[in-house]
Design a protein around this motif. Structure first.
Motif, mmCIF file in Angstrom:
data_model
loop_
_atom_site.group_PDB
_atom_site.id
_atom_site.type_symbol
_atom_site.label_atom_id
_atom_site.label_comp_id
_atom_site.label_asym_id
_atom_site.label_seq_id
_atom_site.Cartn_x
_atom_site.Cartn_y
_atom_site.Cartn_z
ATOM 1 N N LEU A 72 10.885 15.753 11.477
ATOM 2 C CA LEU A 72 9.524 15.039 10.835
ATOM 3 C C LEU A 72 8.350 15.546 11.255
ATOM 4 N N PRO A 73 7.237 15.655 10.602
ATOM 5 C CA PRO A 73 5.996 16.146 11.132
ATOM 6 C C PRO A 73 5.480 14.864 12.086
ATOM 7 N N GLN A 74 4.688 15.555 13.035
ATOM 8 C CA GLN A 74 3.946 14.507 14.036
ATOM 9 C C GLN A 74 3.560 13.392 13.404
ATOM 10 N N ALA A 75 2.773 13.432 12.494
ATOM 11 C CA ALA A 75 2.058 12.273 11.844
ATOM 12 C C ALA A 75 1.395 12.560 10.555
ATOM 13 N N GLY A 76 0.876 11.581 9.798
ATOM 14 C CA GLY A 76 0.286 11.672 8.508
ATOM 15 C C GLY A 76 1.247 11.559 7.415
ATOM 16 N N PRO A 77 0.795 11.483 5.943
ATOM 17 C CA PRO A 77 1.389 11.142 4.901
ATOM 18 C C PRO A 77 2.783 12.123 4.709
ATOM 19 N N PHE A 78 3.865 11.484 4.087
ATOM 20 C CA PHE A 78 4.976 12.224 3.857
ATOM 21 C C PHE A 78 5.106 12.114 2.078
ATOM 22 N N ASP A 79 5.810 13.056 1.860
ATOM 23 C CA ASP A 79 6.637 12.935 0.490
ATOM 24 C C ASP A 79 7.857 12.342 0.327
ATOM 25 N N ASP A 80 8.945 13.006 0.546
ATOM 26 C CA ASP A 80 10.222 12.444 0.660
ATOM 27 C C ASP A 80 11.023 13.268 1.714
ATOM 28 N N ILE A 81 11.579 12.582 2.767
ATOM 29 C CA ILE A 81 12.318 13.208 3.787
ATOM 30 C C ILE A 81 13.649 12.682 3.696
ATOM 31 N N ASP A 82 14.770 13.392 3.219
ATOM 32 C CA ASP A 82 16.016 13.023 3.241
ATOM 33 C C ASP A 82 16.158 11.626 2.478
ATOM 34 N N GLY A 83 15.227 11.503 1.459
ATOM 35 C CA GLY A 83 15.461 10.046 0.476
ATOM 36 C C GLY A 83 14.665 8.984 1.126
ATOM 37 N N SER A 84 14.271 9.192 2.383
ATOM 38 C CA SER A 84 13.721 7.896 3.198
ATOM 39 C C SER A 84 12.446 7.373 2.396
ATOM 40 N N ARG A 85 11.406 8.066 1.647
ATOM 41 C CA ARG A 85 10.518 7.392 1.107
ATOM 42 C C ARG A 85 11.101 6.333 -0.050
ATOM 43 N N GLY A 86 12.067 7.010 -1.031
ATOM 44 C CA GLY A 86 12.725 6.251 -1.954
ATOM 45 C C GLY A 86 13.289 4.965 -1.391
ATOM 46 N N LYS A 87 14.043 5.110 -0.250
ATOM 47 C CA LYS A 87 14.823 3.969 0.186
ATOM 48 C C LYS A 87 13.589 2.719 0.614
ATOM 49 N N LEU A 88 12.652 3.211 1.120
ATOM 50 C CA LEU A 88 11.554 2.454 1.512
ATOM 51 C C LEU A 88 10.800 1.752 0.559
ATOM 52 N N GLN A 89 10.792 2.512 -0.673
ATOM 53 C CA GLN A 89 9.956 1.926 -1.787
ATOM 54 C C GLN A 89 10.860 0.997 -2.188
ATOM 55 N N GLU A 90 12.173 1.127 -2.431
ATOM 56 C CA GLU A 90 13.181 0.179 -2.855
ATOM 57 C C GLU A 90 12.900 -0.941 -2.200
ATOM 58 N N THR A 91 12.915 -0.915 -0.936
ATOM 59 C CA THR A 91 12.699 -2.320 -0.169
ATOM 60 C C THR A 91 11.429 -2.868 -0.440
ATOM 61 N N LEU A 92 10.373 -2.185 -0.722
ATOM 62 C CA LEU A 92 8.976 -2.673 -1.395
ATOM 63 C C LEU A 92 8.943 -3.330 -2.559
ATOM 64 N N LYS A 93 10.004 -2.817 -3.343
ATOM 65 C CA LYS A 93 10.148 -3.663 -4.789
ATOM 66 C C LYS A 93 10.767 -4.822 -4.596
ATOM 67 N N SER A 94 11.949 -4.819 -3.633
ATOM 68 C CA SER A 94 12.685 -5.913 -3.399
ATOM 69 C C SER A 94 11.731 -7.200 -2.782
ATOM 70 N N LYS A 95 10.764 -6.754 -1.687
ATOM 71 C CA LYS A 95 9.807 -7.653 -1.197
ATOM 72 C C LYS A 95 8.936 -8.462 -2.472
ATOM 73 N N VAL A 96 8.527 -7.487 -3.360
ATOM 74 C CA VAL A 96 7.650 -7.780 -4.414
ATOM 75 C C VAL A 96 8.427 -9.153 -5.147
ATOM 76 N N GLN A 97 9.641 -8.831 -5.634
ATOM 77 C CA GLN A 97 10.460 -9.866 -6.438
ATOM 78 C C GLN A 97 10.676 -11.118 -5.375
ATOM 79 N N GLN A 98 10.908 -10.884 -4.020
ATOM 80 C CA GLN A 98 10.962 -12.135 -3.338
ATOM 81 C C GLN A 98 9.867 -12.997 -3.323
ATOM 82 N N ARG A 99 8.555 -12.332 -3.522
ATOM 83 C CA ARG A 99 7.385 -13.113 -3.675
ATOM 84 C C ARG A 99 7.162 -13.715 -5.029
#
Length: 134
Positions: A72-99
Motif C-alpha cells: 500500500l502507498p504510505q498515505a493519501g487517496p487510493f483508487d482500488d487495491i485488491d477490491g478494497s475500495r469496492g468492499k468499503l463502498q458496499e459497506t457504505l451503501k449498507s450503512k445508508v440503508q440502515q439509516r
C-alpha cells in the motif's frame, strides 16, 4: 431398504451435530451488507440537485491492515487495491440503508498510518447518505 434407512439416519445425525464457529457470522455479515446496499443508488452531487433529497448524514467505513506485507502507498487517496475500495463502498451503501436512506454520494477514500493502534495502515472511505423521493 435397510441401507436406505441407515443412510437416512446417519445423515440426520450428522445434520443435528452442533459446530461452534464464527464463520457463519462473517458470511451472514457479507450477505446482509450486500443485500442492504443493493437498494441504494449512487449519485454525484450534480445528479442529486435535480432530485428532491433529504440529507441523512455522513457514513464511513474502515479497514485495518494488521500485516505489513500488503503493498500500500504510505498515505493519501487510493483508487482500488485488491477490491478494497469496492468492499468499503458496499459497506457504505449498507450503512445508508440502515439509516433509512436510498441514495449515496461517495466521498474520498484514503490510506493513513495509525501509530496509536495495531494497524499498519488503515483504509477508509466516506460518503453522504440521502433519502431521495422519486
Amino acid at each position: 431398504m435397510f441401507r436406505f434407512l441407515s443412510t437416512l439416519l446417519s445423515v440426520g445425525l450428522l445434520c443435528s451435530c452442533a459446530i461452534n464457529t464464527n464463520v457463519g457470522e462473517y458470511v451472514l455479515g457479507d450477505v446482509e451488507t450486500s443485500v442492504r446496499g443493493h437498494n441504494v443508488e449512487v449519485f454525484t452531487d450534480r445528479q442529486l440537485v435535480s432530485h428532491r433529497a433529504t440529507f441523512l448524514g455522513q457514513v464511513s467505513s474502515y479497514y485495518c491492515q494488521l500485516e505489513s506485507d500488503m503493498h500500500l502507498p504510505q498515505a493519501g487517496p487510493f483508487d482500488d487495491i485488491d477490491g478494497s475500495r469496492g468492499k468499503l463502498q458496499e459497506t457504505l451503501k449498507s450503512k445508508v440503508q440502515q439509516r433509512g436512506g436510498n441514495a449515496i454520494v461517495y466521498g474520498q477514500c484514503y490510506i493513513s498510518a495509525h501509530a496509536d493502534t495495531d494497524c499498519q495502515k488503515a483504509l477508509s472511505c466516506e460518503g453522504f447518505a440521502y433519502q431521495v423521493e422519486y
